[in-house]
Design an enzyme around this catalytic site. Sequence first.
Site, PDB file in Angstrom:
ATOM      1  N   SER A 185      18.301  76.269   7.091  1.00 41.27           N
ATOM      2  CA  SER A 185      17.491  77.144   7.941  1.00 41.27           C
ATOM      3  C   SER A 185      16.470  77.923   7.113  1.00 41.27           C
ATOM      4  O   SER A 185      15.407  78.289   7.615  1.00 41.27           O
ATOM      5  CB  SER A 185      18.391  78.130   8.695  1.00 41.27           C
ATOM      6  N   SER A 186      16.760  78.142   5.826  1.00 40.13           N
ATOM      7  CA  SER A 186      15.861  78.912   4.955  1.00 40.13           C
ATOM      8  C   SER A 186      14.634  78.122   4.529  1.00 40.13           C
ATOM      9  O   SER A 186      13.656  78.710   4.036  1.00 40.13           O
ATOM     10  CB  SER A 186      16.610  79.364   3.689  1.00 40.13           C
ATOM     11  N   THR A 187      14.680  76.802   4.705  1.00 38.01           N
ATOM     12  CA  THR A 187      13.597  75.953   4.212  1.00 38.01           C
ATOM     13  C   THR A 187      12.983  75.079   5.295  1.00 38.01           C
ATOM     14  O   THR A 187      12.121  74.250   5.002  1.00 38.01           O
ATOM     15  CB  THR A 187      14.099  75.056   3.071  1.00 38.01           C
ATOM     16  N   SER A 188      13.404  75.250   6.534  1.00 32.04           N
ATOM     17  CA  SER A 188      12.875  74.468   7.652  1.00 32.04           C
ATOM     18  C   SER A 188      11.958  75.363   8.484  1.00 32.04           C
ATOM     19  O   SER A 188      12.206  75.623   9.663  1.00 32.04           O
ATOM     20  CB  SER A 188      14.032  73.912   8.500  1.00 32.04           C
TER      21      SER A 188
ATOM     22  N   CYS B  87      10.217  85.690  10.842  1.00 30.08           N
ATOM     23  CA  CYS B  87      10.929  85.481   9.582  1.00 30.08           C
ATOM     24  C   CYS B  87      10.521  86.590   8.635  1.00 30.08           C
ATOM     25  O   CYS B  87       9.372  86.634   8.171  1.00 30.08           O
ATOM     26  CB  CYS B  87      10.603  84.124   8.964  1.00 30.08           C
TER      27      CYS B  87
ATOM     28  N   ASN C 116      11.630  87.165   5.579  1.00 30.37           N
ATOM     29  CA  ASN C 116      11.438  86.718   4.206  1.00 30.37           C
ATOM     30  C   ASN C 116      10.036  86.153   3.992  1.00 30.37           C
ATOM     31  O   ASN C 116       9.341  86.521   3.041  1.00 30.37           O
ATOM     32  CB  ASN C 116      12.495  85.671   3.832  1.00 30.37           C
TER      33      ASN C 116
ATOM     34  N   SER D  26      22.424  81.886  10.362  1.00 32.51           N
ATOM     35  CA  SER D  26      21.090  81.537  10.830  1.00 32.51           C
ATOM     36  C   SER D  26      21.071  80.059  11.189  1.00 32.51           C
ATOM     37  O   SER D  26      21.501  79.218  10.388  1.00 32.51           O
ATOM     38  CB  SER D  26      20.045  81.830   9.749  1.00 32.51           C
TER      39      SER D  26
ATOM     40  N   HIS E 165      24.063  82.103   6.084  1.00 30.75           N
ATOM     41  CA  HIS E 165      22.885  82.189   5.221  1.00 30.75           C
ATOM     42  C   HIS E 165      23.310  82.404   3.780  1.00 30.75           C
ATOM     43  O   HIS E 165      24.292  83.093   3.504  1.00 30.75           O
ATOM     44  CB  HIS E 165      21.998  83.344   5.685  1.00 30.75           C
TER      45      HIS E 165
ATOM     46  N   MET F 245      18.632  87.015   5.805  1.00 28.03           N
ATOM     47  CA  MET F 245      17.336  86.909   6.452  1.00 28.03           C
ATOM     48  C   MET F 245      16.651  88.276   6.402  1.00 28.03           C
ATOM     49  O   MET F 245      17.298  89.308   6.585  1.00 28.03           O
ATOM     50  CB  MET F 245      17.499  86.482   7.908  1.00 28.03           C
ATOM     51  N   GLY F 246      15.350  88.286   6.181  1.00 27.51           N
ATOM     52  CA  GLY F 246      14.625  89.555   6.096  1.00 27.51           C
ATOM     53  C   GLY F 246      14.670  90.335   7.385  1.00 27.51           C
ATOM     54  O   GLY F 246      14.832  91.569   7.389  1.00 27.51           O
TER      55      GLY F 246
END
Length: 396
Positions: free
Chosen positions: A66-69, A104, A106, A308, A313, A317-318
């Site tokens: 989820s952090s890179t999609s 998002c 981040n 997430s 995560h 998440m920010g």
Amino acid sequence: MSFAPQIKIAATYMRGGTSKGVFFKLDDLPVAAQQAGKVRDQILLRVIGSPDPYGKQIDGMGGASSSTSKTVILAKSSEPDHDVDYLFGQVSIDKAFVDWSGNCGNLTAAVGAFAISNGLVDAARIPENGLCTVRIWQANIHKTIIAHVPMANGEVQETGDFELDGVTFPAAEVQIEFLDPADDGEDGGAMFPTGNLVDTLTVPDEGSFAATFINAGIPTIFLNAEEIGYTGTELQDVINSDAKALARFEKIRAYGAVQMGLIADISEAEKRQHTPKIAFVSKPKAYTSSSSKEITALDTDLLVRALSMGKLHHAMMGTAAVAIGTAAAIPGTLVNLAAGGGEREAVRFGHPSGTLRVGAQAVNENGQWVVKKAVMSRSARVLMEGWVRIPADTLD
């Protein structure tokens, strides 16, 4: 048999905080994708490499998490007193949809740098050296974010000595202010959509749990770790390798979304994976982070683990950090109680990769809690820029 050629689209691959995403200028997209709709979603899915039944996104820019999609579309702002409009799309990995329901936090750290470098901020507002204040209109949630981007010799400074747990290498610090981060009633009601700081969330076959529902930064459901069978010190593999646990969290999230007023029926949660987030909190404890860093009970005010897109995560998440800071500032929420209770303007919380400090200014006005802003530091860096290529028939 003839096949469609590939077309190329100008893009930048950036890290922002503990996330990565593909950034586009709105007017660099094909004309048909410059408006929200099917063609835009199809293009972003193909760029990232989704839907992928293997869950790896090998044939795209996504990184199978989820952090890179993630995708970002930026344009000169149409809002008064803002520099750039920021639209965020969370791309599903194994399903054919893009979730536009939230921000998002981040990648917000990278928005200011991209805007400066790509002519979206007026040159007169960019200092040769020092900090450039970029006024961001977050188009998904209709909120203002201020990014303080360091400049050196007329260019964005990306290297530095600021360390962020969850990111391997140090970089330049970018301070971000989320102004008036609580919901204004457009999506799921006010900051506390039920009107309560703590509710009872009842989930069939799972039980009843104390929960804090909050719309700040991003709609979030907070639970007590011990009440759902965890300690708050868990790392990714403990949760993500347990299919039953993930299914349980998703079921709880769906029922919580209904209680928050975000969806009318739990069946709608499948098409709204980005929001709300679900997180569990506990009082400080010692643990070893995913990078083998020893975290003591004295290093944090509380521990938080958040999911997430259906997975725990790797850091935080920010936007969820904004929710944590906001909830911690308001006496009586589960987050505040886990941090020891009372009034506070900042907390340092432990997450799987280490710790993070976030501040929030909360005031009680006429019996209602109002949060003026939440503040945190992140970093950002351009990883690659040029063009992404996709088959031309993606636009059909």
